[in-house]
Design a protein around this motif. Sequence first.
Motif, PDB file in Angstrom:
ATOM      1  N   THR A 116      -5.569   0.259   4.719  1.00 30.65           N
ATOM      2  CA  THR A 116      -4.364   0.298   5.549  1.00 30.65           C
ATOM      3  C   THR A 116      -4.412   1.497   6.496  1.00 30.65           C
ATOM      4  O   THR A 116      -4.097   1.375   7.689  1.00 30.65           O
ATOM      5  CB  THR A 116      -3.110   0.395   4.665  1.00 30.65           C
ATOM      6  OG1 THR A 116      -3.094  -0.719   3.784  1.00 30.65           O
ATOM      7  CG2 THR A 116      -1.848   0.404   5.501  1.00 30.65           C
TER       8      THR A 116
ATOM      9  N   MET B 106      -5.513   1.502  -4.529  1.00 36.01           N
ATOM     10  CA  MET B 106      -6.122   2.618  -3.796  1.00 36.01           C
ATOM     11  C   MET B 106      -7.028   2.124  -2.675  1.00 36.01           C
ATOM     12  O   MET B 106      -7.058   2.704  -1.589  1.00 36.01           O
ATOM     13  CB  MET B 106      -6.874   3.530  -4.771  1.00 36.01           C
ATOM     14  CG  MET B 106      -5.908   4.397  -5.569  1.00 36.01           C
ATOM     15  SD  MET B 106      -6.630   5.074  -7.070  1.00 36.01           S
ATOM     16  CE  MET B 106      -7.500   6.482  -6.418  1.00 36.01           C
TER      17      MET B 106
ATOM     18  N   ALA C 119       0.818  -1.207   0.000  1.00 32.83           N
ATOM     19  CA  ALA C 119       0.000   0.000   0.000  1.00 32.83           C
ATOM     20  C   ALA C 119       0.857   1.264   0.000  1.00 32.83           C
ATOM     21  O   ALA C 119       0.386   2.341  -0.368  1.00 32.83           O
ATOM     22  CB  ALA C 119      -0.935  -0.006   1.207  1.00 32.83           C
ATOM     23  N   PHE C 120       2.108   1.138   0.438  1.00 34.96           N
ATOM     24  CA  PHE C 120       2.961   2.328   0.525  1.00 34.96           C
ATOM     25  C   PHE C 120       3.681   2.506  -0.803  1.00 34.96           C
ATOM     26  O   PHE C 120       4.621   1.794  -1.123  1.00 34.96           O
ATOM     27  CB  PHE C 120       3.941   2.198   1.693  1.00 34.96           C
ATOM     28  CG  PHE C 120       3.235   2.265   3.013  1.00 34.96           C
ATOM     29  CD1 PHE C 120       3.158   3.460   3.715  1.00 34.96           C
ATOM     30  CD2 PHE C 120       2.608   1.142   3.530  1.00 34.96           C
ATOM     31  CE1 PHE C 120       2.484   3.522   4.924  1.00 34.96           C
ATOM     32  CE2 PHE C 120       1.923   1.209   4.732  1.00 34.96           C
ATOM     33  CZ  PHE C 120       1.860   2.401   5.427  1.00 34.96           C
ATOM     34  N   THR C 121       3.205   3.462  -1.606  1.00 37.43           N
ATOM     35  CA  THR C 121       3.684   3.569  -2.989  1.00 37.43           C
ATOM     36  C   THR C 121       4.577   4.780  -3.222  1.00 37.43           C
ATOM     37  O   THR C 121       5.204   4.876  -4.263  1.00 37.43           O
ATOM     38  CB  THR C 121       2.487   3.655  -3.953  1.00 37.43           C
ATOM     39  OG1 THR C 121       1.611   4.672  -3.473  1.00 37.43           O
ATOM     40  CG2 THR C 121       1.760   2.334  -4.023  1.00 37.43           C
TER      41      THR C 121
ATOM     42  N   GLN D  35      -4.953   1.159   0.183  1.00 40.36           N
ATOM     43  CA  GLN D  35      -4.394   2.305   0.898  1.00 40.36           C
ATOM     44  C   GLN D  35      -5.380   2.851   1.923  1.00 40.36           C
ATOM     45  O   GLN D  35      -5.020   3.160   3.060  1.00 40.36           O
ATOM     46  CB  GLN D  35      -3.980   3.388  -0.103  1.00 40.36           C
ATOM     47  CG  GLN D  35      -2.712   2.984  -0.849  1.00 40.36           C
ATOM     48  CD  GLN D  35      -2.401   3.839  -2.043  1.00 40.36           C
ATOM     49  OE1 GLN D  35      -3.313   4.384  -2.681  1.00 40.36           O
ATOM     50  NE2 GLN D  35      -1.133   3.967  -2.367  1.00 40.36           N
ATOM     51  N   ILE D  36      -6.657   2.920   1.518  1.00 44.82           N
ATOM     52  CA  ILE D  36      -7.671   3.401   2.472  1.00 44.82           C
ATOM     53  C   ILE D  36      -7.790   2.424   3.637  1.00 44.82           C
ATOM     54  O   ILE D  36      -7.818   2.812   4.819  1.00 44.82           O
ATOM     55  CB  ILE D  36      -9.026   3.575   1.761  1.00 44.82           C
ATOM     56  CG1 ILE D  36      -8.899   4.668   0.694  1.00 44.82           C
ATOM     57  CG2 ILE D  36     -10.130   3.906   2.757  1.00 44.82           C
ATOM     58  CD1 ILE D  36     -10.103   4.786  -0.194  1.00 44.82           C
TER      59      ILE D  36
END
Lengths: 189, 431, 282
Positions: free
Chosen positions: B383, B377, B303-305, B380-381
């Motif tokens: 996480t 995406m 998730a960490f891009t 990411q939300i």
Amino acid sequence: MADTTATATPETTTTEDGIRRRDFLDIAAVSAAGIGGLAVVYPLVSQMAPSKDVLAASSTEVDISAIEPGQAIKAVFRKQPLFVKRLTPAEIEAANATATGSLRDPQSLADRTKEGHEDILVTMGVCTHLGCVPLGAAEGEVKGEFGGYFCPCHGSHYDTAGRIRKGPAPTNLEVPEYEFTSDTVIQVG
Amino acid sequence: MSFPWARQYEPKNGLTKFLDERLPLPRLVYNAVGAGYPVPRNLSYFWNFGVLAGFFLVVQIVTGVVLAMHYAANAQVAFATTEHIMRDVNWGWLMRYAHANGASFFFIVVYLHIFRGLFYSSYKAPREMIWLLGVVIFLLMMATAFMGYVLPWGQMSFWGAKVITGLFGAIPLVGEPIQVWLLGGFAPDNAALNRFFSLHFLLPFVIAGVVILHIWALHIPGSSNPTGVEVKSESDTVPFHPYYTAKDGFGLGIALLLYFAMVFFLPNALGHPDNYIEANPLSTPAHIVPEWYFWPFYAILRAFTVDFFFVPAKLMGVIAMFASILLWFFLPWLDKSPVRSGHYRPLFRKFFWFGLIPAMIVLFICGGAPAEEPYVMLSQIATAYYFLHFLVILPIISSVEKPEPLPYSITEAVLGSDKKVVKGENTSPAV
Amino acid sequence: MTKLLSVRLVAILVGLGFTVAVLWGFLVGAYNAATEEAAGHVPYEHPKELSWSFDGPFGKWDKAQLQRGLKVYDEVCSACHSLKFVAFRDLEQIGYSEAMVKAYAAAKTVPGIDPNTGEASTRPGLPTDYFPSPYPNNVAAAAANNNAIPPDLSLMTKARGDGTNYVASLLMGYQEPSAELLEEHPEAAPGPGLYHNPYFPNLNLAMAPPLTSTGQVTYDDGTEATVEQMSKDVAAFLTWTAEPTLVKRKQTGWPVLIFLLFATVLAYMSKKQIWSAVKPKK
């Protein structure tokens, strides 16, 4: 039926009949678990027995055409040494001269060879005492007091027919199942 | 330690008397999982999963020891010996499928066990040590499962080993030497395979040891229960045997039905087809995915891009993935609500069901999906919510929330009244 | 108390840190998604849903089909593809006698060692030998096939999603790319030495269509060898090679599940009986 029992003392509240029913159910449930547990043991034990590839590899063909009288060759049968020896007339005579009845494991040379091929002695190269490989098959090895094979581990002497004559081994060298597929080829196993 | 009303072990015959005086093993069992262990009478089926986890650990050890009798940890033959097990070893296919699916079921029951612990706040005082040991067991399980997946030496095995050891490469300065040291080479090969096999064999026994500590720690305060109210009197408990042995036996039957349905009829459903392709160091599979039980954490990793100030994205992902589990160690001190059970915590309950559970489901799905939109995406939300939930929301709501009224005791929760406090209202005949 | 408060304070700060870091990535991703056009995937088709004798919980091998499939492998696939995890002896499982397997193996040439000189040579196969590889090593395989190494087929149907259907669909799926596809995805046009196949994930396959005409293989049982028939037969055969124990597995499963169901019902009744003493009754 408003009875609610607050403590864990079922024995005091179950009737004679109830106890019997309960016992039956518990015994049945525990027995089922036991049967299941036993069933699991079967594959766990069976998996250690030889696998299919090991069982399939348990036959060997040996070409005996190149063996001169008095010589032996070592082949491999079931991952163990196999001795194939062409006996000289003198060795055959020595083997036949021995009275069978006096032996620890009474067998004649004819019992241990195939008809028409009495000069071909096929034995496992595994001492029947504790499984060492006896000497005597290769050129120049000690043949023991009886001119056959000698096991150096614990001093077992085998004669020219591979029969035990002296030492701790209990039986003659094992003759595996084999057949002549032609005059010069044997199939073992 | 136990409640004063716990039944005492009494050796009945000469043999048990002899044993009791020399090696009181029967007494230990009696007090641990026998009639000598008083347990709250109101445990729901969510309390079955601890025993089930122990059961699947045993399944894994037994089938694993059997498989190790036929497997060879050498990159030349590892894949072939696995096929040898499947084809030629008597019942080898059953052993391997039981082991592969056993790993999945071990994780399923452990996840349900953790879920139970989170909802009922089983980590709170006086049970912090049980929880901490549980997190240690979970970390050991993850390491063991990862190394076990490498052993068949299929494509996913190889590339999984490469990618996961590559995580350590994210550590600044020492990362690359650490990765090379872990693998004993520059890519997974014999050295890596052999050490993974060795550790994969060892760690389950370490897990078994920590499980014993976990159970020991459990027996100090005794089991928690769905109300979160501590045991007050004898009427709040029943002896573990026969009550919970019977209940666990039934639960075990259900678990075995599901397990063997998978083993016999869908044995590869939880695996990846690419692992039936022999490892090829020159060709990467189209989508590298770990086994399903790692998906949520894999999603957090990916998730960490973008770089975060001076921290590169790769390192940030690795830190976050490890932090997502390590933060569980701090839960007992983050959630300070005096009430344990989620049933009596209105605000906590809302965040749990409508925040944490959906976030975990999204992370699970995204972890198994290719690294493309919309999965990146969404992950990411999810996480972001995951970290907010444990590190921000839990500490805050435990201060601001007004819990609902608790029952006086477990007995009252089960029977509607507890004769010790509500005298005269009890309709039941005195026993 | 202040110490515990500080634990929570640190946690809140760390939690916000992770949140900001990950949402930052989200914003960058969202911006990119809004400003850049995403590269579309080339569309490929999922395998056809075919029906097989070994499907379902009661599935069994159709041995006649497996034997036909062996013949297709033998006469077509084996020119390029190995079957290295299958031994000739295994063929007894699909209905051949011991003597037939021996004769079949003897007709194959496997690598051996000259017993007199010790040099590498060949010899007739034995039942214990495995299917020989058409190439001595991967370098030779790559050199003979324009750098595309033909994969081993032993596990092919387990190594692909929906493998049996996939193999059959792929073998009968060769066709010219449609005009619409080429218009929409010009990059999908097969390059030199590649062949269009809608079931292959990138649509371009290095394997030339192996099964092209009816009667390419003559079946011993008189079945008409259409391309569809041969594709299905060899897919069924490769399902067997991938998991020879498939039918035994399913057949073992039933008694186990029935016993477990019985034991679980007993366990439930026993549990209910035991708990009836302390459960509040309605």
